[in-house]
Design a protein around this motif. Structure first.
Motif, mmCIF file in Angstrom:
data_model
loop_
_atom_site.group_PDB
_atom_site.id
_atom_site.type_symbol
_atom_site.label_atom_id
_atom_site.label_comp_id
_atom_site.label_asym_id
_atom_site.label_seq_id
_atom_site.Cartn_x
_atom_site.Cartn_y
_atom_site.Cartn_z
ATOM 1 N N MET A 1 0.853 -1.286 -0.092
ATOM 2 C CA MET A 1 -0.070 0.079 0.096
ATOM 3 C C MET A 1 0.737 1.251 0.069
ATOM 4 O O MET A 1 2.070 1.128 0.812
ATOM 5 C CB MET A 1 -0.917 -0.060 1.132
ATOM 6 C CG MET A 1 -1.799 1.043 1.175
ATOM 7 S SD MET A 1 -2.591 1.136 2.948
ATOM 8 C CE MET A 1 -1.509 2.134 3.837
ATOM 9 N N ALA A 9 -4.522 5.996 -1.466
ATOM 10 C CA ALA A 9 -3.963 4.861 -1.233
ATOM 11 C C ALA A 9 -4.151 3.804 -2.625
ATOM 12 O O ALA A 9 -5.182 3.925 -3.230
ATOM 13 C CB ALA A 9 -4.648 4.112 -0.090
ATOM 14 N N THR A 10 -3.064 3.388 -3.039
ATOM 15 C CA THR A 10 -3.194 2.577 -4.227
ATOM 16 C C THR A 10 -2.639 0.785 -3.787
ATOM 17 O O THR A 10 -1.776 0.957 -3.068
ATOM 18 C CB THR A 10 -2.311 3.142 -5.493
ATOM 19 O OG1 THR A 10 -0.796 3.067 -4.887
ATOM 20 C CG2 THR A 10 -2.786 4.451 -5.733
ATOM 21 N N PHE A 11 -2.941 0.185 -4.594
ATOM 22 C CA PHE A 11 -2.647 -1.211 -4.288
ATOM 23 C C PHE A 11 -2.399 -1.878 -5.470
ATOM 24 O O PHE A 11 -3.234 -1.831 -6.501
ATOM 25 C CB PHE A 11 -4.021 -1.849 -3.643
ATOM 26 C CG PHE A 11 -4.479 -1.248 -2.411
ATOM 27 C CD1 PHE A 11 -3.912 -1.679 -0.985
ATOM 28 C CD2 PHE A 11 -5.307 -0.194 -2.407
ATOM 29 C CE1 PHE A 11 -4.367 -0.911 -0.096
ATOM 30 C CE2 PHE A 11 -5.580 0.605 -1.194
ATOM 31 C CZ PHE A 11 -5.151 -0.048 0.083
ATOM 32 N N LEU A 13 -2.744 -4.663 -7.873
ATOM 33 C CA LEU A 13 -3.779 -5.812 -8.148
ATOM 34 C C LEU A 13 -3.313 -6.975 -8.903
ATOM 35 O O LEU A 13 -3.754 -7.820 -8.954
ATOM 36 C CB LEU A 13 -5.288 -5.173 -8.520
ATOM 37 C CG LEU A 13 -5.854 -4.232 -7.486
ATOM 38 C CD1 LEU A 13 -7.052 -4.059 -8.027
ATOM 39 C CD2 LEU A 13 -6.084 -5.046 -6.136
ATOM 40 N N HIS A 31 -11.198 -0.957 -3.001
ATOM 41 C CA HIS A 31 -10.426 -1.587 -3.820
ATOM 42 C C HIS A 31 -10.729 -3.008 -3.807
ATOM 43 O O HIS A 31 -10.485 -3.759 -4.800
ATOM 44 C CB HIS A 31 -9.055 -1.165 -3.883
ATOM 45 C CG HIS A 31 -8.231 -1.884 -2.772
ATOM 46 N ND1 HIS A 31 -8.300 -1.378 -1.312
ATOM 47 C CD2 HIS A 31 -7.279 -3.016 -2.654
ATOM 48 C CE1 HIS A 31 -7.556 -2.235 -0.792
ATOM 49 N NE2 HIS A 31 -6.902 -3.401 -1.418
ATOM 50 N N ARG A 32 -10.931 -3.532 -2.697
ATOM 51 C CA ARG A 32 -10.960 -5.127 -2.506
ATOM 52 C C ARG A 32 -11.985 -5.714 -3.540
ATOM 53 O O ARG A 32 -11.872 -6.899 -3.962
ATOM 54 C CB ARG A 32 -11.281 -5.513 -1.163
ATOM 55 C CG ARG A 32 -9.946 -5.284 -0.166
ATOM 56 C CD ARG A 32 -10.406 -5.545 1.148
ATOM 57 N NE ARG A 32 -11.269 -4.559 1.949
ATOM 58 C CZ ARG A 32 -12.027 -4.758 2.869
ATOM 59 N NH1 ARG A 32 -11.741 -5.783 3.786
ATOM 60 N NH2 ARG A 32 -12.648 -3.650 3.523
ATOM 61 N N ARG A 35 -10.304 -7.213 -6.627
ATOM 62 C CA ARG A 35 -9.501 -8.235 -6.586
ATOM 63 C C ARG A 35 -9.462 -9.312 -7.467
ATOM 64 O O ARG A 35 -8.791 -9.770 -8.180
ATOM 65 C CB ARG A 35 -9.242 -8.748 -5.136
ATOM 66 C CG ARG A 35 -8.033 -8.223 -4.539
ATOM 67 C CD ARG A 35 -7.540 -8.811 -3.456
ATOM 68 N NE ARG A 35 -6.976 -7.643 -2.369
ATOM 69 C CZ ARG A 35 -5.862 -7.086 -2.515
ATOM 70 N NH1 ARG A 35 -5.106 -7.517 -3.715
ATOM 71 N NH2 ARG A 35 -5.239 -6.285 -1.777
ATOM 72 N N ASP A 51 -8.213 3.382 -3.449
ATOM 73 C CA ASP A 51 -9.060 3.759 -2.466
ATOM 74 C C ASP A 51 -9.562 5.076 -2.817
ATOM 75 O O ASP A 51 -8.736 6.098 -2.606
ATOM 76 C CB ASP A 51 -8.902 3.323 -1.206
ATOM 77 C CG ASP A 51 -8.909 1.938 -1.009
ATOM 78 O OD1 ASP A 51 -9.172 1.064 -1.807
ATOM 79 O OD2 ASP A 51 -8.309 1.549 0.212
ATOM 80 N N HIS A 57 -8.626 2.743 2.605
ATOM 81 C CA HIS A 57 -7.259 3.208 3.310
ATOM 82 C C HIS A 57 -6.972 4.714 2.857
ATOM 83 O O HIS A 57 -5.972 5.292 3.314
ATOM 84 C CB HIS A 57 -5.938 2.532 2.919
ATOM 85 C CG HIS A 57 -5.948 1.049 3.744
ATOM 86 N ND1 HIS A 57 -6.901 0.205 3.419
ATOM 87 C CD2 HIS A 57 -5.646 0.785 4.900
ATOM 88 C CE1 HIS A 57 -6.688 -1.009 4.061
ATOM 89 N NE2 HIS A 57 -5.768 -0.794 5.078
#
Ligand code: MLT
Length: 273
Positions: A1, A9-11, A13, A31-32, A35, A51, A57
């Motif tokens: 994160m 906040a970035t993720f 994936l 963001h979940r 996934r 997000d 987050h």
């Protein structure tokens, strides 16, 4: 994160190379929800989840409840991470933000994936209802008004055959904050009709809708695909408004095709042709 003040906040994936899919989530989620669809993308297609302000987050960070400011925050966050352009994909709320991004940063957005969303504004009654919910969650500091949403978000087939998705969605909703929920409702209530963005947007557009989506139904999807200069429509059978959660493989297939259409446009023909 990754979180920096005033940035989102970035993720990661999905690992890969080249132009990423930037995936923007629906309400009241984070963001979940992307996934499973990101994992179903073909190898090599990169995907980043974001997000949105006050969700998951990401802090609200003083961002006013306006989708224009959200679009600027997504753009700023991506540029900060060195991304010069992206295929922007949004489900519902995420789609409203994707359209605002294409309007404000057309050079950044090279393709649009609009999933279970719409380009039209709210009717007066819907707008008033959003503001009522925003006030209720703020005054009582509770998520109660949105906890029953899985029943509206998921399609009738999921209600029969994918019962596990109800507690999953509820757990994601319970992780949100009343302040973030209120902020998102106010931001969505204030959004204008952005159908004209599709009339001028230069890149490929993929419109995806669940056949059982009652919130942003097929008629809204058809409206967007007719407005787009280069639009394609995918209707996913037996799913509702959360198509990316209910049938991630079908949504990933549509997004993979969009990614390919963008790549083909950007690759100059090789001599001899
Ligand atoms: C969403 O899934 O993001 C919401 O249903 C959007 C909306 O309330 O318009």
């Amino acid at each position: 994160m990754t979180t920096t003040s005033a940035l989102l906040a970035t993720f990661p994936l999905r690992d890969g190379a080249g132009t990423p899919l930037v995936m923007l989530h629906g309400f009241p989620l984070d963001h979940r929800m992307w996934r499973a669809a990101a994992e179903a993308l073909p190898e090599g297609v990169r995907a980043i989840g974001v997000d949105l302000p006050g969700q998951g987050h990401s802090d609200l960070g003083g961002i006013p409840p306006r989708l224009e400011d959200v679009a600027d925050a997504v753009h700023r966050t991506m540029r900060e991470q060195g991304e010069g352009n992206a295929v922007v994909v949004g489900l519902s709320l995420g789609g409203y933000v994707a359209l605002a991004l294409a309007e404000r940063h057309p050079g950044f957005v090279v393709g649009l994936g609009l999933v279970d969303t719409k380009s039209t504004a709210d009717l007066d009654a819907a707008r008033a209802n959003r503001l009522r919910i925003a006030d209720a969650v703020t005054q009582a500091q509770t998520l109660d008004p949105v906890l029953s949403m899985p029943g509206m978000l998921l399609g009738t087939t999921s209600a029969e055959k994918r019962r596990n998705l109800f507690p999953l969605l509820e757990s994601w909703i319970r992780a949100q904050s009343p302040a973030g929920v209120a902020w998102a409702q106010r931001a969505m209530a204030a959004r204008p009709d952005r159908t004209d963005v599709l009339r001028t947007f230069d890149g490929p557009v993929s419109v995806v809708v669940g056949a059982e989506d009652q919130i942003t139904p097929l008629v809204e999807a058809e409206h967007m695909v007719h407005a787009a200069r280069d639009g394609a429509l995918t209707v996913v059978p037996a799913v509702g408004h959360m198509s990316a959660v209910e049938d991630p493989a079908s949504v990933a297939a549509a997004l993979s095709l969009l990614h390919r259409r963008v790549a083909e446009r950007r690759t100059p023909p090789r001599w001899p042709w």
